[in-house]
Design a protein around this motif. Sequence first.
Motif, PDB file in Angstrom:
ATOM      1  N   ASN A   1      -1.470  -2.657   2.841  1.00 27.44           N
ATOM      2  CA  ASN A   1      -1.780  -3.077   4.212  1.00 27.44           C
ATOM      3  C   ASN A   1      -3.175  -3.694   4.232  1.00 27.44           C
ATOM      4  OD1 ASN A   1      -2.416  -3.174   7.006  1.00 27.44           O
ATOM      5  ND2 ASN A   1      -0.960  -1.536   7.410  1.00 27.44           N
ATOM      6  N   VAL A   2      -3.222  -5.019   4.305  1.00 29.96           N
ATOM      7  CA  VAL A   2      -4.493  -5.746   4.311  1.00 29.96           C
ATOM      8  C   VAL A   2      -4.738  -6.252   5.732  1.00 29.96           C
ATOM      9  CG1 VAL A   2      -5.833  -7.630   3.299  1.00 29.96           C
ATOM     10  CG2 VAL A   2      -4.105  -6.446   1.920  1.00 29.96           C
ATOM     11  N   ALA A   3      -5.603  -5.554   6.445  1.00 28.74           N
ATOM     12  CA  ALA A   3      -5.920  -5.922   7.836  1.00 28.74           C
ATOM     13  C   ALA A   3      -4.659  -6.078   8.688  1.00 28.74           C
ATOM     14  CB  ALA A   3      -6.756  -7.205   7.868  1.00 28.74           C
ATOM     15  N   GLY A   4      -3.729  -5.157   8.487  1.00 29.77           N
ATOM     16  CA  GLY A   4      -2.508  -5.181   9.275  1.00 29.77           C
ATOM     17  C   GLY A   4      -1.383  -5.997   8.672  1.00 29.77           C
ATOM     18  N   HIS A   5      -1.676  -6.841   7.672  1.00 31.90           N
ATOM     19  CA  HIS A   5      -0.637  -7.607   6.989  1.00 31.90           C
ATOM     20  C   HIS A   5      -0.040  -6.746   5.877  1.00 31.90           C
ATOM     21  CE1 HIS A   5      -1.632 -11.584   8.733  1.00 31.90           C
ATOM     22  NE2 HIS A   5      -2.853 -11.096   8.774  1.00 31.90           N
ATOM     23  N   ARG A   6       1.263  -6.530   5.924  1.00 30.83           N
ATOM     24  CA  ARG A   6       1.937  -5.817   4.849  1.00 30.83           C
ATOM     25  C   ARG A   6       2.282  -6.811   3.749  1.00 30.83           C
ATOM     26  NH1 ARG A   6       6.645  -2.328   7.365  1.00 30.83           N
ATOM     27  NH2 ARG A   6       7.279  -2.351   5.189  1.00 30.83           N
ATOM     28  N   LEU A   7       1.715  -6.616   2.579  1.00 27.69           N
ATOM     29  CA  LEU A   7       1.858  -7.566   1.481  1.00 27.69           C
ATOM     30  C   LEU A   7       2.318  -6.830   0.227  1.00 27.69           C
ATOM     31  CD1 LEU A   7      -1.485  -9.489   2.080  1.00 27.69           C
ATOM     32  CD2 LEU A   7       0.796 -10.252   2.735  1.00 27.69           C
ATOM     33  N   SER A   8       3.148  -7.484  -0.532  1.00 30.31           N
ATOM     34  CA  SER A   8       3.698  -6.879  -1.742  1.00 30.31           C
ATOM     35  C   SER A   8       2.809  -7.150  -2.943  1.00 30.31           C
ATOM     36  CB  SER A   8       5.097  -7.438  -2.004  1.00 30.31           C
ATOM     37  OG  SER A   8       5.562  -7.042  -3.279  1.00 30.31           O
TER      38      SER A   8
END
Length: 642
Positions: free
Chosen positions: A504-511
Amino acid sequence: MQSSTPSYAGFYEASLASPVDFWAEQATKIAWYNAPVQTLTVNEKGFYRWFDGGTLNTCYLAVDYHVEHGRAEQVALIYDSPVTKNVQKYTYAQLQSEVAKLAGALRQLGVEKGDCVVIYMPMVPEAAFAMLACARLGAVHSVVFGGFAPHELAIRIDDTRPKVVISASCGIEFERVIPYKPLLDDAIRLAQFKPPHCLILQRPQIHALVQVERDVDFSTAVAQAEPVDCVPVDALDPLYVLYTSGTTGKPKGIVRDNGGHAVAMKFSMQYVYNIKPGDVYWAASDLGWAVGHSYIIYAPLIQGCTTILFEGKPVRTPDAGTFWRIISEHRVKVFFTAPTAFRAIRKEDPQAEFLQKYDLDCLQQLFVAGERCDPSTLKWLQEITNKPIIDHWWQTESGWPMIANMTGVELLPVKPGSATKPVSGFDVQILDEDGQPLGANQEGYVCLKLPLPPGCLPTLWNDDARFQESYLSKFPGYYFSGDGGYKDDDGYVYIMGRVDDVINVAGHRLSTGEMEEFVASHPAVAECAVVGIQDEMRGQRPVAFVVLKDGMAIDEPTIETQLVTLIREQIGAVAYFKSAIIVKRLPKTRSGKILRKVMRQIADGESYNIPSTIDDPAILGEIAEKLQNRKIGKGFGEFAVT
C-alpha cells in the motif's frame, strides 16, 4: 446518538442475527422503480446476490430524485482547484443538465445499456459528469487514474473493451502540466482491443491533437447532443468496474452492482459518517480510487449532500493550509482523506500554523482510511483540531467501510492503531492457518463470514473463477481480505497489513510481483526481489534487491536509475519506486523460496526469526549492511522521502 437508533452493540448484532430483515428495511430508503422480489439469493455458482428483481437507476438516485424532491437549487457539487485557481459550483438542476447532455453524446457514439466506457481524466467536473452519465445510460464505467502509465491503461482497455474512452488533454500536478493524449495514444497502440471512439476534453493548459477517425471533441459532442433520461437497470446489473492489483500482476476488475451499492451508500452516509441531506461532505481523494467512487460521487449525492471535487494536493497547492481553507470556506461538516495527506501536511507545517488562519467550527468529524493511521499522526490530528479523528478500514472490494466507528449510531472511544469495530453486516473474524477462529490478541488472517452485506463485490469482471480463487477458496464460507490482524479484549480490530505481495503506497495497492517482473526484464538482472518497506509519508514504498548476471559491468547508481525509469514507464509515478540495491545473492530457503518477509523486517528494523531452512544466513548480514550504508529503512536512519 439518534434517539431511534439502538446502541452500537444492538444495531450490529441485529444485522448479523437477521441480515435479510435488516437489509430489506434499509432497501426501503432508496427510490426503486420496482422493489426487489427477493432480498438475498444465491446463484448457481454459490455466489450471494442482493435485491434480485429490483430495478432502479443510480444516476436517478444521485441527481434526478433530488431535483424532483425540492433540492434543484441546492449546490450538489463544488469543484475547487487550487492548481488552476478555479472554484465552480453546480446545483442539482445544473448537474442534471450536464449529465443528461453528456449521456446523450455517449449515446450518439453508440453507448447503450451494458456497454463499457473507460474514463481516463484528471479531477475535473467533467470526470464526475462522465461517471454519472454512464450510470444514467446503464453503461458500465471503469475509471483509470489520469496519468497512469500506458501499459496499465492498455490492460484495462483490453479487459473492458470499451465503446468509448473519455479523456482530457492534460492533468496538472504541482503546477506541472502532464499531457494525457500521448499516454492514451500509446495505450491504445499497446492494447489488442481498439476503442471505436475517444472523447477528448480540451483544457486551456494544453490543446491535444485529435485524430479524425477516432477522436471526438468533448465540448462539441455535448453541445450537439440531446439530453437523455435515466435507463432502468436490474439491481444485479454492474454499475462500474474498478481495477485493483492482484498478486499475479494482472489487475483484478472489481465489479460493483447497482442495487446493493445504492443501499450500502445510503446506509453508510447515515450510520457511519452521520451525514444528513443538505450537509457538506468532502472526501479528498481521487476518482480513480474506490473512495472517489463511493464518497466523492455516489454516496454524498444519493444522500442529497453537497460534495467537493478537489484538484490539487495537500501541500504546495499552494501551501499546507489548503485542506483547512477548503473546510472553512465551504463549511464542510465531515472530512475524509488518507493518513498520507496529513503526514505530508505535518512535515511542512508541524506546528499547524496554517490551521490557525481558518475557522473550523463547521467540522464535526474527520475520517481517515486507505492505509493504517499510525498513532503519532492520529495524536497530532487530535491535538491540532480538537475534533473526533475516526480511523476506519475498507477495501476496493468492499466499496464501503468494513470496520469503523459508526458515528451515526454511537461514538465509541478511539483506540490509536485500531479502526474500532466491525460495521453492521460485516461478520469480521480472525482465523488461523486451519481456518479456526482465534482468541483475543492473537494475530491471524482477517476474514469475513459470508454473506457479505450489500455493496461488496459480487464477483470479478468476466472472471468468476479468479473471484473464487482469490477471495473464497482459502477459507470456505469466508471472504479472505488478504490482510492480517487481531481483535483486542474489547472487540476492537487492528489491521496489521497485507499477507500477500500487494503493498500500500499512499493508498495505491500495488503488486510487488508485477514490479519484480519488470525489474527482471532488465538485461543485466539475473534475479530480483521487491519488498514493501515502511515509509513515514506513504505507509509503504518498494525497494528492489537485484542479483546481476555474471560479467555485467554496471554500477548500482546506473542500474537504479534505469530501473526507476522502467517502473515509472510501466506502472507510473504512483509506485514511488526509488531504490534498487545490488546483492550477491537473495536469501532463500533450501527449497528456493525467497525470504521476502525477513528482508522487509530487516529494513523496517523489526525483530525476525531466521528460518531453519535458510540456505545461507550470511546473506542477511549483507542485506542489512547494504541498507545501512544506503540509509534505507526504518532501522537505518532517516527515511528516503521527498
